[in-house]
Each structure stands twice: as structure tokens, then as C-alpha cells.
Design an enzyme around this catalytic site. Structure first.
Site, PDB file in Angstrom:
ATOM      1  N   THR A 135       0.495  -1.264  -0.035  1.00  0.00           N
ATOM      2  CA  THR A 135      -0.012  -0.156   0.223  1.00  0.00           C
ATOM      3  C   THR A 135       1.149   1.211   0.083  1.00  0.00           C
ATOM      4  OG1 THR A 135      -0.047   0.140   2.089  1.00  0.00           O
ATOM      5  CG2 THR A 135      -2.038  -0.937   1.005  1.00  0.00           C
TER       6      THR A 135
ATOM      7  N   PHE B 193      -8.318   3.983   3.897  1.00  0.00           N
ATOM      8  CA  PHE B 193      -8.045   3.516   5.212  1.00  0.00           C
ATOM      9  C   PHE B 193      -8.969   3.168   5.210  1.00  0.00           C
ATOM     10  CE2 PHE B 193      -4.332   7.317   4.750  1.00  0.00           C
ATOM     11  CZ  PHE B 193      -2.994   6.248   4.926  1.00  0.00           C
TER      12      PHE B 193
ATOM     13  N   CYS C 107      -7.883   0.973   8.781  1.00  0.00           N
ATOM     14  CA  CYS C 107      -6.564   0.460   8.647  1.00  0.00           C
ATOM     15  C   CYS C 107      -5.755   1.504  10.084  1.00  0.00           C
ATOM     16  CB  CYS C 107      -5.534   1.124   7.681  1.00  0.00           C
ATOM     17  SG  CYS C 107      -3.694   1.617   7.820  1.00  0.00           S
TER      18      CYS C 107
HETATM   19  C1  HEM Z   1      -0.913   4.056   2.298  1.00  0.00           C
HETATM   20  C2  HEM Z   1      -0.659   3.224   3.210  1.00  0.00           C
HETATM   21  C3  HEM Z   1      -1.888   2.577   3.602  1.00  0.00           C
HETATM   22  C4  HEM Z   1      -3.614   2.094   3.043  1.00  0.00           C
HETATM   23  C5  HEM Z   1      -3.792   2.920   1.666  1.00  0.00           C
HETATM   24  C6  HEM Z   1      -3.741   1.311   3.746  1.00  0.00           C
HETATM   25  C7  HEM Z   1      -5.455   1.283   3.204  1.00  0.00           C
HETATM   26  C8  HEM Z   1      -5.955   0.042   4.414  1.00  0.00           C
HETATM   27  C9  HEM Z   1      -7.296  -0.401   4.063  1.00  0.00           C
HETATM   28  C10 HEM Z   1      -8.747   0.028   3.480  1.00  0.00           C
HETATM   29  C11 HEM Z   1      -7.803  -1.232   4.731  1.00  0.00           C
HETATM   30  C12 HEM Z   1      -9.651  -1.887   4.843  1.00  0.00           C
HETATM   31  C13 HEM Z   1      -9.933  -1.270   6.157  1.00  0.00           C
HETATM   32  C14 HEM Z   1     -11.125  -1.794   6.998  1.00  0.00           C
HETATM   33  O1  HEM Z   1     -11.627  -2.791   5.800  1.00  0.00           O
HETATM   34  O2  HEM Z   1     -12.352  -0.505   7.024  1.00  0.00           O
HETATM   35  C15 HEM Z   1      -6.608  -1.569   5.789  1.00  0.00           C
HETATM   36  C16 HEM Z   1      -6.290  -2.444   7.277  1.00  0.00           C
HETATM   37  C17 HEM Z   1      -5.081  -2.951   7.462  1.00  0.00           C
HETATM   38  N1  HEM Z   1      -4.102  -1.888   7.445  1.00  0.00           N
HETATM   39 FE1  HEM Z   1      -3.533  -0.856   6.318  1.00  0.00          FE
HETATM   40  N2  HEM Z   1      -2.983   0.407   4.574  1.00  0.00           N
HETATM   41  C18 HEM Z   1      -1.713   1.509   4.712  1.00  0.00           C
HETATM   42  C19 HEM Z   1      -0.551   1.043   5.431  1.00  0.00           C
HETATM   43  C20 HEM Z   1      -0.706   0.052   6.024  1.00  0.00           C
HETATM   44  C21 HEM Z   1       0.594  -0.159   7.088  1.00  0.00           C
HETATM   45  C22 HEM Z   1       2.217   0.743   6.945  1.00  0.00           C
HETATM   46  C23 HEM Z   1       0.226  -1.250   7.956  1.00  0.00           C
HETATM   47  C24 HEM Z   1       1.068  -2.324   8.869  1.00  0.00           C
HETATM   48  C25 HEM Z   1       2.228  -1.488   9.410  1.00  0.00           C
HETATM   49  C26 HEM Z   1      -2.021  -1.800   7.991  1.00  0.00           C
HETATM   50  C27 HEM Z   1      -1.898  -2.165   8.414  1.00  0.00           C
HETATM   51  C28 HEM Z   1      -3.180  -2.306   8.334  1.00  0.00           C
HETATM   52  C29 HEM Z   1      -3.672  -3.592   8.908  1.00  0.00           C
HETATM   53  C30 HEM Z   1      -3.551  -5.025  10.074  1.00  0.00           C
HETATM   54  C31 HEM Z   1      -5.167  -3.581   8.649  1.00  0.00           C
HETATM   55  C32 HEM Z   1      -6.644  -4.587   9.243  1.00  0.00           C
HETATM   56  C33 HEM Z   1      -7.003  -4.262  10.016  1.00  0.00           C
HETATM   57  C34 HEM Z   1      -8.365  -4.482  10.848  1.00  0.00           C
HETATM   58  O3  HEM Z   1      -8.994  -5.571  10.102  1.00  0.00           O
HETATM   59  O4  HEM Z   1      -8.598  -4.776  12.244  1.00  0.00           O
HETATM   60  N3  HEM Z   1      -1.902  -0.691   6.798  1.00  0.00           N
HETATM   61  N4  HEM Z   1      -6.094  -0.788   5.602  1.00  0.00           N
HETATM   62  C1  LIG Z   2      -7.948   3.396  13.342  1.00  0.00           C
HETATM   63  C2  LIG Z   2      -7.387   4.410  13.968  1.00  0.00           C
HETATM   64  C3  LIG Z   2      -9.003   5.627  15.068  1.00  0.00           C
HETATM   65  C4  LIG Z   2      -7.891   6.684  15.216  1.00  0.00           C
HETATM   66  N1  LIG Z   2      -8.909   7.916  15.282  1.00  0.00           N
HETATM   67  C5  LIG Z   2      -8.542   8.618  15.801  1.00  0.00           C
HETATM   68  C6  LIG Z   2     -10.354   9.552  16.087  1.00  0.00           C
HETATM   69  O1  LIG Z   2     -11.666   9.386  16.270  1.00  0.00           O
HETATM   70  N2  LIG Z   2     -10.362  11.258  16.497  1.00  0.00           N
HETATM   71  C7  LIG Z   2      -9.074  11.288  17.058  1.00  0.00           C
HETATM   72  O2  LIG Z   2      -8.798  12.429  16.977  1.00  0.00           O
HETATM   73  N3  LIG Z   2      -7.396  10.405  16.540  1.00  0.00           N
HETATM   74  C8  LIG Z   2      -7.587   9.659  16.092  1.00  0.00           C
HETATM   75  N4  LIG Z   2      -6.498   8.468  15.572  1.00  0.00           N
HETATM   76  C9  LIG Z   2      -5.382   8.640  15.728  1.00  0.00           C
HETATM   77  C10 LIG Z   2      -4.949   8.427  17.093  1.00  0.00           C
HETATM   78  O3  LIG Z   2      -5.561   9.404  18.194  1.00  0.00           O
HETATM   79  C11 LIG Z   2      -3.223   8.963  17.468  1.00  0.00           C
HETATM   80  O4  LIG Z   2      -2.517   8.339  16.644  1.00  0.00           O
HETATM   81  C12 LIG Z   2      -2.859   8.667  18.805  1.00  0.00           C
HETATM   82  O5  LIG Z   2      -1.665   9.327  19.580  1.00  0.00           O
HETATM   83  C13 LIG Z   2      -3.003   7.569  19.323  1.00  0.00           C
HETATM   84  O6  LIG Z   2      -2.345   7.033  20.511  1.00  0.00           O
HETATM   85  P1  LIG Z   2      -1.272   5.637  20.728  1.00  0.00           P
HETATM   86  O7  LIG Z   2      -0.977   5.682  19.883  1.00  0.00           O
HETATM   87  O8  LIG Z   2      -1.308   6.022  22.192  1.00  0.00           O
HETATM   88  O9  LIG Z   2      -2.615   4.697  20.974  1.00  0.00           O
HETATM   89  C14 LIG Z   2      -7.056   7.751  15.033  1.00  0.00           C
HETATM   90  C15 LIG Z   2      -5.471   6.394  14.697  1.00  0.00           C
HETATM   91  C16 LIG Z   2      -5.768   5.238  14.031  1.00  0.00           C
HETATM   92  C17 LIG Z   2      -4.940   4.151  13.631  1.00  0.00           C
END
Ligand code: HEM
Ligand SMILES: Cc1cc2nc3c(=O)[nH]c(=O)nc-3n(C[C@H](O)[C@H](O)[C@H](O)COP(=O)(O)O)c2cc1C
Length: 457
Positions: free
Chosen positions: A100, A227, A234
Site C-alpha cells: 500500500t 484507509f 487501517c
Molecule cells: C498508504 C498506506 C496504506 C493504505 C492505503 C491502507 C489501507 C487499508 C485499508 C483500506 C484497510 C481496510 C480497512 C477496512 O476494512 O475498513 C486496511 C486495513 C489494515 N491495514 Fe492498512 N493501509 C496502509 C498502510 C498500512 C500499514 C503501513 C500497515 C502496518 C504496518 C497496515 C496495516 C493494516 C492492518 C493490520 C489492517 C487490518 C485492520 C483490521 O482488520 O482490523 N496498513 N488498510
Molecule cells: C484506526 C485509528 C483511528 C483513530 N481515530 C481517531 C479519532 O477518532 N480521533 C482522533 O483525534 N484521532 C484518531 N486517531 C489518531 C490517534 O488517536 C493518534 O495517532 C494517537 O497518537 C494514538 O495514540 P496511541 O499510539 O498512544 O494509541 C486514530 C488512529 C487510528 C490508527
């Protein structure tokens, strides 16, 4: 290319095809299945070697993700992860993160090559912010235009181009389409991102200007979703953003780029993710001698103070953290406070559910995830919101909220709620003035304010 990447691409492609194949076909596809298993085995071996290598040579120098997974214990159950589980996490991160992010950077450089005005603006920003300095974390919030460039790239070419949703009850979507409970709908992100009703007639064009802070905040709630969505969105978003911003800034600082073939037309390769196929660039070094050691070793506003011999009494530092930033801020503050003579007590917020100390100042550091609390703050969060008005007097507190303005609707929700609930129950803010202070929107760390986030300095 590392053999892992090859095995990963082949395995992903087969995993996708498998879902569309009849079960009976598997009987005749022995070779395909063998190759699939071989690729999986290779990925397992790479991950297992990494784990074993670290176990043989443990290090505490950097508390990286691998260390966290090997040594971390769930604050509630006390359980750790098995090696097998860590293997799966490593592979997931490599797959989800590599394809990605590399795709985003490739599309981004292609877009800049094709849009010279945006390219010039991006490089000028890098020259102004970095000049010849080595990139440091404090530069990142100032790379405002680069942030817009990346956002616009992911709008046009979301490299993970779909996500799935299913309702928990029957729904009529758009007053038109009936979707039954648990029925899966695949959302095709590129269509959402090119909707002319939202983005205008020029929706197909690359225009980073439409991603300025004000315009981004004014977008409809679900207009930009590269994302994904909701609680399965993500997990690597922050990591990917920081990495992409850093790589882009460093490339533009050091190199000039142009397409290898000026007649190249974008051709998208689809596996599980998207990437530009057959796009090559000519790269030439710029005349910038990047200083190996930065002139600014510590970010502005982080005074390095001499250890103090004054004894100042206790200070509670309570944090809630899923991915480590709040925990890391808590550790830094603890170190600083100890040097300044405080007797610090560090704990997860949940450990103080129903029991906020009133014998010393309490500093709370926490974040939100889709508007919800972190795992180690959820009990505290539920409890504090139910405490009767004016029943917790005598507590002196401050809240440091970590959040990100990309979450327009739930920016800083949890820290803000904790802050206002503590006030409601009769506790006293240590610093009333800080309520109205807000750091630059691009700085993830924001001292809690109350009121609605303005998204500006
Ligand atoms: C530009 C970079 C990235 C894009 C565009 C992207 C996009 C996405 C998207 C569209 C999903 C699916 C979310 C959903 O089903 O609603 C996802 C899930 C996920 N991404 Fe990313 N991602 C990126 C980078 C990364 C990186 C750097 C990591 C880890 C180091 C990562 C780890 C994951 C994981 C573990 C999930 C599954 C989360 C779950 O099912 O709870 N992604 N990402
Ligand atoms: C899946 C996801 C959801 C998040 N949702 C919010 C949010 O609702 N509001 C916000 O202010 N920041 C949001 N953030 C940003 C995080 O709160 C922020 O990166 C924070 O530094 C994470 O703290 P931690 O690393 O101690 O868990 C989100 C980040 C992620 C990855």
C-alpha cells in the site's frame, strides 16, 4: 527484490483467485496449490527467522514493535503473544504496509511528474522547511503541501481500493437499496473518491489544493476513505503517513525526478493492491549537501533542563495507549519530571477506575480510536462519564490529548470528554489557560482545550 516480496505477491494473487474458484477445481490444481504452500512456507520462514534472531540477541536499545510483541503483556489478562501469533502479525504488517505504501509513493511521484506546478510547489516547500538540514520529526508538521499531495494521490489512486461493510440490522441505503442484516457490501473506494457531486467536475484531475486543511475539514463525512472504515479501518495509517511524508520529503530534497518515457500513460496493475505498472523515472541528484547532523537536535519548545535537586512531591501520570505514542509521551514526561524532583507514579488509566488520586497532581495522556477509548482506558472512560456531578472534588489534573484532525468528527473526542467530565465532577484543572491553547493542526500532540477544535493554530 527480497524473496519474501515475490512469495507475498504470488500468494496474494492466488489467495484472491481461490475465493472465486469452485471447490472441485482444487482437485485438479495440485501444482498451483503446491506453489501456494511453498510461498506461504517461505513467508513463515522469514518471519520466524526474524523472531528467533531477536530472541537470540535481545535488545532494549529500541523498544520497537517486535520487542513489544515479544515482551508485552495485556494489561487486563496478563497474557503475551505466542511466537506463532507474532509470525502472523509480522506477515500481516509486511503485506498490509509494504504494498500500500510503496504504491502510494509510486503514484505520487507519477502525479508530480505529470503536474509540474504541483511538483515545483512541493519542492519549494521542502527547500523552505528543510533546506540542507537532515529531516527531523519536527519538520513533518510543517510539510503542509506534501500532506495535501499525498492525500490527493490516495484520493485518485487508493492503493487498497476496496473495503467491506455489513449492517447489524436490515437497512435501506440511499432510500433505494435494501441491504439485509450481515449482508456484505464491497465499497469500491475509487468510485467514492471520484464522485463529481462531492469533488466537482474536475474530480478526475490531480489538484492537491483541494486537500487544504479547511477544504478537507469541510468534506462530507465519508468522502475520503483510503484507509477504510469504522472499527476495522487501517491500523497502520499513522505509520504509513509518517513514512510516506518522510520518504517524499527526502526524495524531493535530494533529487530531481522526471519520467523516463514522457509518453508513458498510467497503467494500473491490480493484485490485491494497486500500483502503476511499467512506470520508470530518471533521477538526478540536486546540488544540496544535506548536513549529516542536524543543527536542531531537539525540537523547538522542548527545553533540555539540568537535573534538579529540588524535591517536589508526587505526580501521577496516567495514560491510555493502543499503539504506543501516549505511552511514550508518558515515559518521556516521567523521565523529565523525575529529573525535576517529582516522585512519579506511572499507570494505565484503567488501573485508576473509580480511584483518581487527590493527594497529588494527576496528568492524563490519552487518545481516541474512531471516537472510542484505548483498550487500557475503556473502563476509566465508562466510569468517569457516569460519576455524579460535583462528587470528585479535590483532584488537580491536566490532560494531554493525542489525536489527529483527519478524524474530523471525532478529533480528540476521548481526551476532551475526560477533560470535561473531570471538570463536571468538580476536579480542578492545573492550568486553566491551557484550555484555549491548541497546537498547529499538523502537530499530532495537542494540549487539551475544551470547545470545538478549530483545526488551526
Ligand atoms: C498508504 C498506506 C496504506 C493504505 C492505503 C491502507 C489501507 C487499508 C485499508 C483500506 C484497510 C481496510 C480497512 C477496512 O476494512 O475498513 C486496511 C486495513 C489494515 N491495514 Fe492498512 N493501509 C496502509 C498502510 C498500512 C500499514 C503501513 C500497515 C502496518 C504496518 C497496515 C496495516 C493494516 C492492518 C493490520 C489492517 C487490518 C485492520 C483490521 O482488520 O482490523 N496498513 N488498510
Ligand atoms: C484506526 C485509528 C483511528 C483513530 N481515530 C481517531 C479519532 O477518532 N480521533 C482522533 O483525534 N484521532 C484518531 N486517531 C489518531 C490517534 O488517536 C493518534 O495517532 C494517537 O497518537 C494514538 O495514540 P496511541 O499510539 O498512544 O494509541 C486514530 C488512529 C487510528 C490508527
Amino acid at each position: 527484490m527480497h524473496p519474501f516480496v515475490h512469495a507475498m505477491v504470488e500468494a496474494l494473487s492466488e489467495a484472491g483467485k481461490k475465493t472465486r474458484r469452485l471447490n472441485i477445481a482444487k482437485v485438479f490444481m495440485k501444482r498451483t496449490q503446491q506453489l501456494y504452500q511453498r510461498n506461504i512456507k517461505l513467508m513463515f520462514k522469514v518471519a520466524d527467522d526474524v523472531i528467533q534472531e531477536r530472541k537470540k540477541n535481545p535488545t532494549n536499545e529500541c523498544n520497537d514493535l517486535l520487542n513489544k510483541m515479544l515482551n508485552g503483556r495485556d494489561p487486563v489478562t496478563g497474557q503475551g503473544l505466542t511466537d506463532e501469533n507474532i509470525r502472523y502479525q509480522l506477515i500481516t504488517f509486511l503485506i498490509a504496509g509494504h504494498e500500500t505504501t510503496s504504491g502510494l509513493l509510486s503514484f505520487c511521484l507519477h502525479a508530480l511528474c505529470k503536474n509540474q506546478e504541483a511538483y515545483k510547489k512541493a519542492q519549494e516547500e521542502v527547500d523552505t522547511v528543510l533546506g540542507s538540514e537532515k529531516l527531523q520529526p519536527h519538520h513533518l508538521p510543517k510539510l503542509v503541501y506534501l500532506d495535501q499531495v499525498l492525500k490527493e494521490t490516495l484520493r485518485l489512486w487508493p492503493t487498497a481500493p476496496a473495503f467491506a461493510v455489513k449492517p447489524d440490522k436490515d437497512e435501506l441505503v440511499g432510500s433505494k437499496y435494501k441491504i439485509e442484516k450481515d449482508e456484505v457490501t464491497i465499497v469500491l473506494i475509487p468510485l467514492v473518491h471520484r464522485d463529481k457531486k462531492v469533488w466537482g467536475e474536475d474530480a478526475e484531475e490531480f489538484k492537491p489544493e483541494r486537500m487544504s486543511a479547511e477544504k478537507f475539514a469541510a468534506l462530507p463525512k465519508h468522502a475520503w476513505k483510503p484507509f477504510g472504515n469504522g472499527s476495522r479501518s487501517c491500523i497502520g495509517r499513522g505509520f504509513a503517513w509518517q513514512e510516506s511524508l518522510m520518504v517524499l520529503a527526502k526524495v524531493l530534497q535530494k533529487f530531481n525526478i522526471q519520467p523516463h518515457d514522457s509518453s508513458y500513460e498510467l497503467n494500473i496493475k491490480e493484485t490485491l493492491t494497486w500500483k502503476p505498472e511499467g512506470f520508470f523515472m530518471k533521477v538526478s541528484p540536486r546540488n544540496v549537501l544535506v548536513q549529516e547532523t542536524s543543527t536542531k537536535t531537539s525540537p523547538p519548545n522542548s527545553p533540555t533542563q539540568e537535573a534538579s535537586k529540588i524535591s517536589r512531591g508526587p505526580l501521577y501520570i496516567l495514560f491510555g495507549s493502543n499503539s504506543g505514542s501516549c505511552e511514550s509521551f508518558a515515559n518521556t514526561i516521567e523521565k523529565d519530571a523525575t529529573q525535576k524532583g517529582f516522585k512519579t507514579k506511572l499507570a494505565h488509566l484503567n488501573e485508576h477506575t473509580g480511584n483518581v488520586p487527590s493527594d497529588a497532581p494527576v496528568l492524563i495522556i490519552t487518545a481516541s480510536y474512531e471516537g472510542k477509548p484505548t483498550e487500557d482506558a475503556n473502563q476509566f472512560y465508562d466510569w468517569i462519564r457516569k460519576v455524579p456531578d460535583n462528587s470528585l472534588t479535590g483532584i488537580k489534573y491536566a490532560v494531554l490529548g493525542c489525536g489527529h484532525t483527519d478524524w474530523v468528527d471525532s478529533y480528540q473526542r476521548v481526551p476532551t470528554q475526560i477533560d470535561s467530565n473531570l471538570e463536571r465532577v468538580g476536579s480542578t484543572r492545573l492550568n486553566e489557560e491551557s484550555r484555549s491553547k491548541r497546537c498547529c493542526r499538523h502537530d499530532e500532540r495537542t494540549l487539551i482545550t475544551g470547545g470545538k477544535p478549530s483545526g488551526t493554530c
